[in-house]
Scaffold this motif. Sequence first.
Motif, mmCIF file in Angstrom:
data_model
loop_
_atom_site.group_PDB
_atom_site.id
_atom_site.type_symbol
_atom_site.label_atom_id
_atom_site.label_comp_id
_atom_site.label_asym_id
_atom_site.label_seq_id
_atom_site.Cartn_x
_atom_site.Cartn_y
_atom_site.Cartn_z
ATOM 1 N N GLY A 38 0.805 -1.227 0.000
ATOM 2 C CA GLY A 38 0.000 0.000 0.000
ATOM 3 C C GLY A 38 0.833 1.270 0.000
ATOM 4 O O GLY A 38 1.926 1.345 -0.575
ATOM 5 N N GLY A 39 0.296 2.258 0.705
ATOM 6 C CA GLY A 39 0.859 3.601 0.662
ATOM 7 C C GLY A 39 2.322 3.667 1.076
ATOM 8 O O GLY A 39 3.080 4.496 0.560
ATOM 9 N N ALA A 40 2.727 2.781 1.990
ATOM 10 C CA ALA A 40 4.116 2.832 2.462
ATOM 11 C C ALA A 40 5.078 2.536 1.303
ATOM 12 O O ALA A 40 6.090 3.222 1.128
ATOM 13 C CB ALA A 40 4.324 1.829 3.590
ATOM 14 N N VAL A 41 4.744 1.537 0.484
ATOM 15 C CA VAL A 41 5.636 1.170 -0.622
ATOM 16 C C VAL A 41 5.670 2.308 -1.654
ATOM 17 O O VAL A 41 6.742 2.720 -2.129
ATOM 18 C CB VAL A 41 5.173 -0.153 -1.291
ATOM 19 C CG1 VAL A 41 6.173 -0.591 -2.346
ATOM 20 C CG2 VAL A 41 4.975 -1.236 -0.238
ATOM 21 N N ARG A 42 4.478 2.822 -1.943
ATOM 22 C CA ARG A 42 4.371 3.954 -2.886
ATOM 23 C C ARG A 42 5.232 5.129 -2.406
ATOM 24 O O ARG A 42 6.055 5.654 -3.150
ATOM 25 C CB ARG A 42 2.896 4.355 -2.940
ATOM 26 C CG ARG A 42 2.573 5.604 -3.723
ATOM 27 C CD ARG A 42 1.196 6.125 -3.320
ATOM 28 N NE ARG A 42 1.227 6.704 -1.986
ATOM 29 C CZ ARG A 42 0.246 6.625 -1.098
ATOM 30 N NH1 ARG A 42 -0.874 5.983 -1.379
ATOM 31 N NH2 ARG A 42 0.368 7.192 0.096
ATOM 32 N N ASP A 43 5.065 5.499 -1.130
ATOM 33 C CA ASP A 43 5.786 6.669 -0.630
ATOM 34 C C ASP A 43 7.294 6.419 -0.565
ATOM 35 O O ASP A 43 8.091 7.315 -0.847
ATOM 36 C CB ASP A 43 5.250 7.078 0.755
ATOM 37 C CG ASP A 43 3.829 7.647 0.663
ATOM 38 O OD1 ASP A 43 3.390 7.963 -0.460
ATOM 39 O OD2 ASP A 43 3.154 7.763 1.709
ATOM 40 N N LEU A 44 7.691 5.194 -0.203
ATOM 41 C CA LEU A 44 9.126 4.907 -0.123
ATOM 42 C C LEU A 44 9.763 4.958 -1.521
ATOM 43 O O LEU A 44 10.867 5.477 -1.691
ATOM 44 C CB LEU A 44 9.356 3.522 0.493
ATOM 45 C CG LEU A 44 9.112 3.422 2.011
ATOM 46 C CD1 LEU A 44 9.080 1.959 2.452
ATOM 47 C CD2 LEU A 44 10.175 4.195 2.788
ATOM 48 N N ILE A 45 9.057 4.425 -2.520
ATOM 49 C CA ILE A 45 9.597 4.466 -3.890
ATOM 50 C C ILE A 45 9.764 5.915 -4.338
ATOM 51 O O ILE A 45 10.727 6.276 -5.016
ATOM 52 C CB ILE A 45 8.683 3.691 -4.870
ATOM 53 C CG1 ILE A 45 8.788 2.195 -4.585
ATOM 54 C CG2 ILE A 45 9.040 4.000 -6.324
ATOM 55 C CD1 ILE A 45 7.936 1.315 -5.473
ATOM 56 N N LEU A 46 8.831 6.760 -3.908
ATOM 57 C CA LEU A 46 8.890 8.173 -4.306
ATOM 58 C C LEU A 46 9.822 8.984 -3.407
ATOM 59 O O LEU A 46 9.924 10.190 -3.540
ATOM 60 C CB LEU A 46 7.485 8.776 -4.260
ATOM 61 C CG LEU A 46 6.573 8.348 -5.411
ATOM 62 C CD1 LEU A 46 5.120 8.646 -5.092
ATOM 63 C CD2 LEU A 46 6.984 9.047 -6.701
ATOM 64 N N GLY A 47 10.443 8.316 -2.447
ATOM 65 C CA GLY A 47 11.394 9.014 -1.580
ATOM 66 C C GLY A 47 10.734 9.757 -0.431
ATOM 67 O O GLY A 47 11.352 10.590 0.222
ATOM 68 N N GLY A 48 9.458 9.482 -0.176
ATOM 69 C CA GLY A 48 8.763 10.165 0.924
ATOM 70 C C GLY A 48 8.789 9.344 2.199
ATOM 71 O O GLY A 48 9.283 8.204 2.211
ATOM 72 N N GLN A 49 8.256 9.939 3.255
ATOM 73 C CA GLN A 49 8.200 9.247 4.546
ATOM 74 C C GLN A 49 6.773 8.734 4.762
ATOM 75 O O GLN A 49 5.858 9.522 4.918
ATOM 76 C CB GLN A 49 8.611 10.244 5.651
ATOM 77 C CG GLN A 49 8.622 9.659 7.046
ATOM 78 C CD GLN A 49 9.499 8.407 7.150
ATOM 79 O OE1 GLN A 49 10.631 8.368 6.692
ATOM 80 N NE2 GLN A 49 8.933 7.333 7.714
ATOM 81 N N PRO A 50 6.570 7.415 4.774
ATOM 82 C CA PRO A 50 5.204 6.895 4.922
ATOM 83 C C PRO A 50 4.597 7.275 6.261
ATOM 84 O O PRO A 50 5.293 7.389 7.265
ATOM 85 C CB PRO A 50 5.382 5.381 4.844
ATOM 86 C CG PRO A 50 6.716 5.162 4.243
ATOM 87 C CD PRO A 50 7.554 6.347 4.603
ATOM 88 N N LYS A 51 3.265 7.449 6.240
ATOM 89 C CA LYS A 51 2.516 7.750 7.458
ATOM 90 C C LYS A 51 2.391 6.503 8.308
ATOM 91 O O LYS A 51 2.475 6.528 9.512
ATOM 92 C CB LYS A 51 1.101 8.189 7.066
ATOM 93 C CG LYS A 51 0.838 9.630 7.242
ATOM 94 C CD LYS A 51 -0.609 10.022 6.985
ATOM 95 C CE LYS A 51 -1.595 8.900 6.842
ATOM 96 N NZ LYS A 51 -2.664 9.050 5.922
ATOM 97 N N ASP A 52 2.114 5.399 7.643
ATOM 98 C CA ASP A 52 1.936 4.142 8.367
ATOM 99 C C ASP A 52 2.359 2.987 7.476
ATOM 100 O O ASP A 52 2.482 3.138 6.259
ATOM 101 C CB ASP A 52 0.487 3.962 8.833
ATOM 102 C CG ASP A 52 -0.506 4.360 7.754
ATOM 103 O OD1 ASP A 52 -0.280 4.017 6.581
ATOM 104 O OD2 ASP A 52 -1.504 5.022 8.090
ATOM 105 N N PHE A 53 2.606 1.853 8.117
ATOM 106 C CA PHE A 53 3.049 0.672 7.374
ATOM 107 C C PHE A 53 1.995 -0.415 7.511
ATOM 108 O O PHE A 53 1.541 -0.714 8.617
ATOM 109 C CB PHE A 53 4.385 0.174 7.934
ATOM 110 C CG PHE A 53 5.542 1.011 7.487
ATOM 111 C CD1 PHE A 53 6.363 0.601 6.439
ATOM 112 C CD2 PHE A 53 5.811 2.223 8.098
ATOM 113 C CE1 PHE A 53 7.414 1.383 6.014
ATOM 114 C CE2 PHE A 53 6.869 3.008 7.680
ATOM 115 C CZ PHE A 53 7.673 2.593 6.640
#
Length: 424
Positions: A38-53
């Motif tokens: 989910g969002g964690a993988v998306r944000d990590l690929i984009l270099g962002g800091q995920p909100k939750d895992f």
Amino acid sequence: MSRIPKSDHAIHPQHVNPAAIRIVKRLRDSGFEAYIVGGAVRDLILGGQPKDFDVATNAKPEEIKGLFRRYRIIGSRFQIEHVRDGREVIEVTTYRGPHDSEDSLKNASKRSDKGLLLRDNVYGTLEQDAARRDLTINALYYDPLDETVLDQIDGGRDISARLIRVIGDPVKRYQEDPVRMLRVVRFAAKLQFDIEADTEAGIGKCAALLTEIPPARLFDEFLKLFMAGYGKPTLLLLLEHGLLHCLCPEAASLIASEPQYRTLVTSAMANTDQRVKDDRPVTPAFLLAALLWPALQARGNALAQQGEPPLQAVHSAGQQVIAETCLHMAIPRRFSFPVREIWELQPRLERKQPKKIKDLLANRRFRAAYDLLLLRAESGEPLEGIGEFWDQQQQKHPELVGTAPPRPDDRPPRRRRPRRNRNP
Ligand code: ATP
Ligand code: MG
């Protein structure tokens, strides 16, 4: 199925939550499949800091329960297991499957007569789980053990192309869960991605379905849309796609048709976005006061024309606007009370009565009310000199500002665990 090797993506294990990695390992050691999703993988690929895992696994809830002592099931429409690891809580979800499968007959799946999914607890395989997620960019599975990313439906391609694309037929997916339209806009605004053509066209056809969503869920979505630091671009996209109407129809029509209201509301959003970026506290009450101000003013003016005294008109209009908005998004009282206080201070601040100045400065909504007053003046309301006046008063009596004790009928805000709104 494609697998993106370690060398081709930017995820560094150091940026991955260690608790999530431990939970994946535990599940794997017990013979299950498990990935961070989910969002964690998306944000990590984009270099962002995920909100939750989040973790997805083929282990069933009973099996997850057997492995982790500190565990709790939440949700009924979409069951999720909360697994605790130290102070962290990681959401672990069993793979979901399609609703026409055998399992779906066993009361795990339920639809409304309009096709809305009311229950989504049909289990499936990883491939099926990926297909049931909302957007291609949210359907990537990271394996923290070999550091590869499983990409079932070309989420990697859409991340590179910076595209928001609904998985499957957008109209069908919006019919199943109309909140996905809000998610499309939210991620487009947050990530500055374009919306793929069919994904966008479907919104035009399905926007009205959002009236089917329970108001409590829409308020949760409101917070995610506007409190995450991307309120202004989100508001503009919602307006562009006719989606603001599902949250606050009356104000939305006025914001869409009257430029000064658009200026006021976008400035309020921009202020809040800046506060989020600066790590300063933000409250939904101020945003709601600004967002709904057009409706308040329209109703207040109408009541005043019918002869209600100005302060009474704002009071009654406030009641009406909150009641009407709550039919669409359920604003909890701990926010609607301060919103009305901020509104009711507006005519009192406009009057600049010398005897009332100290009381007004001391009012604990003074700062928020003053900020709204400034936005109103900047957006073109005839309030010349009002900002300067209250600026001078604050400089004269800085020790007073916002110091009045809470009123006896004010209950302290109740802390609530944020509800995670997900559907199939
Ligand atoms: P963020 O947490 O940054 O807002 P997210 O993508 O992690 O973004 P969540 O609401 O935490 O969003 O949901 C986690 C994942 O669950 C999503 O990435 C998506 O794969 C899936 N999901 C959430 N809501 C829906 C939905 N309405 N329909 C289908 N899948 C959903
Ligand atoms: Mg998330």
